[in-house]
Design a protein around this motif. Structure first.
Motif, short mmCIF file in Angstrom:
data_model
loop_
_atom_site.label_atom_id
_atom_site.label_comp_id
_atom_site.label_asym_id
_atom_site.label_seq_id
_atom_site.Cartn_x
_atom_site.Cartn_y
_atom_site.Cartn_z
N UNK A 1 0.83 -1.21 0.00
CA UNK A 1 0.00 0.00 0.00
C UNK A 1 0.86 1.25 0.00
N UNK A 2 2.01 1.18 -0.68
CA UNK A 2 2.94 2.31 -0.74
C UNK A 2 2.77 3.14 -2.00
N UNK A 3 1.77 2.81 -2.82
CA UNK A 3 1.49 3.56 -4.05
C UNK A 3 0.00 3.83 -4.13
N UNK A 4 -0.38 4.73 -5.01
CA UNK A 4 -1.81 4.98 -5.22
C UNK A 4 -2.51 3.73 -5.74
N UNK A 5 -1.82 2.98 -6.61
CA UNK A 5 -2.41 1.76 -7.17
C UNK A 5 -2.66 0.71 -6.09
N UNK A 6 -1.86 0.75 -5.03
CA UNK A 6 -1.98 -0.26 -3.98
C UNK A 6 -2.74 0.21 -2.75
#
Length: 403
Positions: A221-226
């Motif tokens: 969850x370290x990106x917008x996609x995640x």
């Protein structure tokens, strides 16, 4: 239709949260990001889907849950199976002209197996993964986790293979990873993904490398996609594994450096090193037991040392059922059995477990357990059918005491 959520499922979710909640904290500037550590657990591949050329596909969700429960009921604590690798689907590329200079995201496909189950807005579920979560008898000591098996063939030339995957640009590889992430993290029954993209190759920073790096960050969850990968059921995100032989971690090689980089990106990844199909002989040519024993002794000793030095989590995969080189029976034109000896599947398994024991892996922090190949309706490849398709009784008894 999806089965109703049972009390066992509620208990399972509580146990999984407890297990996965033992998070690895990774420094990220001034803040601390919690990521899901791969759990220490013995695993089993289960294939409820059977594809045979020219025949109708059969799909039986949760087919092997009872077999796993029966196995666990008589297994020693250290030999119990609590992690299930359930087949989910295949990654495919349909780039125009199979050229990857331009490959739109619409041509990057996750083709799901039959039985994807009832899809509810925002929460699509895989029926078979849901069944294993509900039907496997969990305990506080052995909570059940389920990894979706996503496969793909990188060097094949048929339509829908992953040919060109290594040549994808960083942006294209990351877009493909984002697409996989969206599907995986929308399903509450997927704790992680077992990526079986073969052949594994990160000898340079290629499409595979950028894909796995992005998956690591997405699943944490370290990106917008995640952003949806960490939620109530998975408070520290998801984890994943790659299917790669021991040689990919050989110290001093570019591939080993890139593999370590992937593994260390968020601490939510591990490798599975198969202790089968090690020979470079044609499919269907049976490996003799003495030769196999020598091969697995080398493989396990090397990886136990290299993984410990590199601080990489790993498992060994063992042939409790037939592979295309380690088998008890084979039917088809490609079959070349060893004529000088009668071989049982237990002969191969015994050699593999002895090699693991001798390697010193079991006492290491980074060894997560053993992965069992496999429970399957049938093992068919290259026009040949191999047996046994699932672990026979003598293999089951051995595993219950020695896994």
């Amino acid at each position: 239709m999806l089965p109703n959520i049972s009390s066992n499922d509620v208990r399972r979710r509580t146990l999984v949260r407890s297990a996965i909640g033992a998070a690895l904290l990774v420094s990220a500037g001034a803040c601390q990001v919690a990521t899901a550590s791969p759990p220490k657990a013995n695993s089993a591949w289960v294939y409820d889907v059977l594809n045979r050329p020219g025949k109708e596909r059969t799909f039986k969700p949760g087919l092997f849950a009872k077999d796993i429960n029966d196995y666990n009921s008589l297994a020693k604590s250290d030999s119990k199976i609590s992690s299930i690798y359930s087949y989910f689907g295949s990654m495919e590329l349909y780039c125009p002209g199979q050229g990857t200079a331009y490959c739109p995201i619409s041509k990057m496909i996750l083709s799901e197996a039959s039985g994807a189950g009832e899809r509810k807005p925002g929460a699509p579920r895989s029926e078979t993964l849901s069944r294993y979560h509900q039907d496997i008898d969990a305990s506080e000591q052995h909570p059940t986790t389920v990894e979706a098996v996503i496969d793909g063939v990188v060097n094949a030339h048929y339509a829908g293979s992953l040919r060109g995957f290594n040549e994808l640009s960083q942006s294209a590889a990351e877009a493909f990873a984002d697409k996989i992430t969206e599907r995986v993290c929308s399903d509450p029954d997927i704790d992680g993904v077992q990526f079986d993209l073969e052949p594994f190759n990160v000898n340079k920073q290629n499409g595979q490398y950028f894909f796995y790096k992005r998956i690591a960050n997405n699943f944490a969850a370290a990106t917008d996609a995640g952003k949806d990968c960490a939620n109530e059921d998975h408070p520290t995100g998801r984890y994943f594994s790659v299917f790669a032989a021991a040689r990919h971690l050989q110290p001093g090689t570019p591939g080993a450096e890139n593999l370590q980089d992937i593994m260390h990106t968020q601490g939510n990844a591990y490798m599975i090193a198969p202790l089968y199909d090690l020979a470079a002989t044609p499919l269907g040519q049976q490996t003799g037991v003495a030769n196999y024993r020598q091969q697995v002794q080398t493989q396990t000793a090397q990886l136990a040392q290299w993984a410990n030095e590199a601080q990489v989590y790993y498992k060994f995969g063992v042939p409790a059922a037939a592979s295309v080189h380690e088998f008890a029976g084979c039917n088809g034109k490609a079959c070349r059995q060893v004529a000088t000896e009668s071989i049982s599947q237990l002969d191969y398994l015994n050699a593999a477990i002895e090699a693991i024991n001798n390697s010193g892996a079991r006492g290491q922090l980074y060894y997560l357990g053993t992965a069992i190949w496999a429970w399957s309706q049938a093992i068919v490849h290259g026009g040949a059918q191999f047996s046994p398709a699932s672990p026979p009784a003598d293999v089951i008894h051995y595993l219950q005491q020695n896994l």
